[in-house]
Design an enzyme around this catalytic site. Sequence first.
Site, PDB file in Angstrom:
ATOM      1  N   HIS A  56       1.940   2.704   6.438  1.00  0.00           N
ATOM      2  CA  HIS A  56       1.970   1.243   6.287  1.00  0.00           C
ATOM      3  C   HIS A  56       2.944   0.939   5.154  1.00  0.00           C
ATOM      4  O   HIS A  56       2.702   1.344   4.011  1.00  0.00           O
ATOM      5  CB  HIS A  56       0.575   0.715   5.947  1.00  0.00           C
ATOM      6  CG  HIS A  56      -0.432   1.014   7.017  1.00  0.00           C
ATOM      7  ND1 HIS A  56      -0.688   0.160   8.058  1.00  0.00           N
ATOM      8  CD2 HIS A  56      -1.222   2.100   7.234  1.00  0.00           C
ATOM      9  CE1 HIS A  56      -1.603   0.694   8.865  1.00  0.00           C
ATOM     10  NE2 HIS A  56      -1.946   1.870   8.383  1.00  0.00           N
ATOM     11  N   LEU A  57       4.033   0.261   5.486  1.00  0.00           N
ATOM     12  CA  LEU A  57       5.030  -0.012   4.432  1.00  0.00           C
ATOM     13  C   LEU A  57       4.958  -1.457   3.933  1.00  0.00           C
ATOM     14  O   LEU A  57       5.693  -1.831   3.020  1.00  0.00           O
ATOM     15  CB  LEU A  57       6.441   0.336   4.916  1.00  0.00           C
ATOM     16  CG  LEU A  57       6.665   1.822   5.252  1.00  0.00           C
ATOM     17  CD1 LEU A  57       8.144   2.088   5.536  1.00  0.00           C
ATOM     18  CD2 LEU A  57       6.160   2.759   4.161  1.00  0.00           C
ATOM     19  N   ARG A  58       4.088  -2.275   4.537  1.00  0.00           N
ATOM     20  CA  ARG A  58       3.757  -3.612   4.011  1.00  0.00           C
ATOM     21  C   ARG A  58       4.919  -4.591   3.970  1.00  0.00           C
ATOM     22  O   ARG A  58       4.842  -5.596   3.254  1.00  0.00           O
ATOM     23  CB  ARG A  58       3.199  -3.498   2.577  1.00  0.00           C
ATOM     24  CG  ARG A  58       2.095  -2.488   2.388  1.00  0.00           C
ATOM     25  CD  ARG A  58       0.870  -2.853   3.166  1.00  0.00           C
ATOM     26  NE  ARG A  58      -0.269  -1.997   2.814  1.00  0.00           N
ATOM     27  CZ  ARG A  58      -1.202  -1.651   3.691  1.00  0.00           C
ATOM     28  NH1 ARG A  58      -1.139  -2.058   4.947  1.00  0.00           N
ATOM     29  NH2 ARG A  58      -2.210  -0.903   3.325  1.00  0.00           N
ATOM     30  N   ASN A  88       0.922  -3.804  11.061  1.00  0.00           N
ATOM     31  CA  ASN A  88       0.082  -4.818  10.394  1.00  0.00           C
ATOM     32  C   ASN A  88       0.754  -5.364   9.136  1.00  0.00           C
ATOM     33  O   ASN A  88       0.211  -5.341   8.037  1.00  0.00           O
ATOM     34  CB  ASN A  88      -1.331  -4.290  10.101  1.00  0.00           C
ATOM     35  CG  ASN A  88      -1.373  -3.087   9.183  1.00  0.00           C
ATOM     36  OD1 ASN A  88      -0.346  -2.438   8.961  1.00  0.00           O
ATOM     37  ND2 ASN A  88      -2.540  -2.782   8.644  1.00  0.00           N
ATOM     38  N   ASP A 146      -3.028  -0.660  14.961  1.00  0.00           N
ATOM     39  CA  ASP A 146      -3.736   0.090  13.921  1.00  0.00           C
ATOM     40  C   ASP A 146      -4.278  -0.797  12.809  1.00  0.00           C
ATOM     41  O   ASP A 146      -3.616  -1.708  12.330  1.00  0.00           O
ATOM     42  CB  ASP A 146      -2.845   1.152  13.289  1.00  0.00           C
ATOM     43  CG  ASP A 146      -3.615   1.944  12.253  1.00  0.00           C
ATOM     44  OD1 ASP A 146      -4.543   2.653  12.655  1.00  0.00           O
ATOM     45  OD2 ASP A 146      -3.339   1.789  11.054  1.00  0.00           O
ATOM     46  N   ASN A 272     -10.524   3.319   6.093  1.00  0.00           N
ATOM     47  CA  ASN A 272     -11.072   3.144   7.432  1.00  0.00           C
ATOM     48  C   ASN A 272     -10.287   3.992   8.425  1.00  0.00           C
ATOM     49  O   ASN A 272      -9.102   3.732   8.608  1.00  0.00           O
ATOM     50  CB  ASN A 272     -10.991   1.665   7.823  1.00  0.00           C
ATOM     51  CG  ASN A 272     -11.638   1.392   9.164  1.00  0.00           C
ATOM     52  OD1 ASN A 272     -12.193   2.291   9.791  1.00  0.00           O
ATOM     53  ND2 ASN A 272     -11.552   0.156   9.623  1.00  0.00           N
ATOM     54  N   ASP A 299      -1.404   8.064   7.047  1.00  0.00           N
ATOM     55  CA  ASP A 299      -1.996   6.719   7.010  1.00  0.00           C
ATOM     56  C   ASP A 299      -1.737   6.103   5.627  1.00  0.00           C
ATOM     57  O   ASP A 299      -2.601   5.391   5.083  1.00  0.00           O
ATOM     58  CB  ASP A 299      -3.492   6.746   7.327  1.00  0.00           C
ATOM     59  CG  ASP A 299      -4.063   5.371   7.634  1.00  0.00           C
ATOM     60  OD1 ASP A 299      -3.286   4.398   7.695  1.00  0.00           O
ATOM     61  OD2 ASP A 299      -5.286   5.266   7.810  1.00  0.00           O
ATOM     62  N   HIS A 303      -2.030  -0.191  -1.717  1.00  0.00           N
ATOM     63  CA  HIS A 303      -2.722  -1.433  -2.111  1.00  0.00           C
ATOM     64  C   HIS A 303      -2.589  -1.608  -3.615  1.00  0.00           C
ATOM     65  O   HIS A 303      -2.634  -0.628  -4.369  1.00  0.00           O
ATOM     66  CB  HIS A 303      -4.203  -1.370  -1.741  1.00  0.00           C
ATOM     67  CG  HIS A 303      -4.471  -1.512  -0.277  1.00  0.00           C
ATOM     68  ND1 HIS A 303      -4.191  -2.669   0.420  1.00  0.00           N
ATOM     69  CD2 HIS A 303      -4.990  -0.642   0.628  1.00  0.00           C
ATOM     70  CE1 HIS A 303      -4.531  -2.498   1.693  1.00  0.00           C
ATOM     71  NE2 HIS A 303      -5.007  -1.276   1.850  1.00  0.00           N
TER      72      HIS A 303
END
Length: 442
Positions: A56-58, A88, A146, A272, A299, A303
């Site tokens: 996840h690279l946001r 996402n 995802d 999760n 994954d 954050h």
Amino acid sequence: MIDPASALDGQYDLLVRDGEIAAVERAGTQINLHDATIVDASGCWIVPGLIDPHVHLRDPGFPEKETILTGLRAAAAGGFATVAAMANTSPVNDSPAITRYMLERAGEAHCARLVPVSAVTQGLRGIEPVDFAAMVEAGARLFSDDGIPIDDAAVLSRALDVTMRLGYAVALHEEDRALSCGGALNAGAVAEHLGVSGYAHSAEPQRVRRDLAIAIGSGAAVHVAHVSTAASLELIRAARRRGAQVTCEVTPHHFTLDESAALTWGPNAKMNPPLRNRDDIDALHAAIRDGTVDMIATDHAPHDPKSKRMEQLGAFFGPGRQAGHLEHDAAEIFAHAANGVVGLETSLGLALDLVHRSLIEPARLVEMMSRNPAALLRLEAGTLAVGATADITVIDPNLEWTVAPEKFLSKSRNTPFAGMRLKGRAVLTIVAGEIVFDGRKA
Ligand code: DOR
């Protein structure tokens, strides 16, 4: 050199020219070296550039957590030549414009490669499908909602019909939310001790069972993301015996840590699916050994401390400590802390631990961290064969180091591995013949 795709495992010299592997010869003097820059990799492994099929690279949307630039730098530092970036983001990657944005930012980074993962449904809402063909046209190589399971079986089934025709796989976040109930930690003694809500073990296999039945029926390629339970592995084995086109991945945190890590690391051990128990870890190890597990995925889920509620909860947790029962308010706050841990800069070290403990051979590690993810993403990568693009990782398997989150190139520090001693890391990451990370300078 270790290249399972070419059945090579031994001492070789490798020449790169114009971004491609130009020659591979037994170590010695066969290669014509005029004008070449020589990299002395003695004592190291030269392997096809590592590929992480799940990060996840946001970006777009959450620059306080990560950007494509910082994420790709972290990837290169972890030995990854390529990472597949989940959808996402904000906006969600459900349109060709976002896919193109991601590829453009990645191109500007001149670092590791980014492979966009398209959402399966618009806005990850699980209802309206994306325009699959348009997303492939824009550059997506995998489809996934995802972070959120696709609850409507008909939506998944219709999506698989289309993705199968296009020749791409769907990666599934397997969670029956009627069973996980938004639980903060694996249901059991640790969740009870802390007083936080439990996430039932059954939530994952229950959904894996449904989705594999759909996959068998359709013949489509599905990929089970971040498998965390023994029961899910059994279902995957059984579905393969019945002809399912199913691959799966495990994360370093799930095969290394059990749920008790949350007592020390609090929200930084909350993700999760959650960390499970010792029996699950043993089952993951067995599945890594016997080939049930196709690949390792981080994954990588950066954050910021605010999302992790560290201001309110930080005082309860920390290295060398074990938290006690949380008061009701604190337990509620814990439940709302964001899920996920960063992983790009610790994955290889944790995977090498499996080799050092003789659970797997080095070639199996390369298969799981390069060749098989390349196949999932439909990339012509994961090999050092002559003529292949020169994506190469040089690993010093014996270099000992301590995980120091403050030194991460990722923007985020949410890891439960701080202070851990690891053996082995990437010393060079090469993408299309260019060095994008040089650990010899570190
Ligand atoms: O822990 C997780 N974090 N699991 C997911 O499925 C999503 C991810 C995220 O985006 O933070």
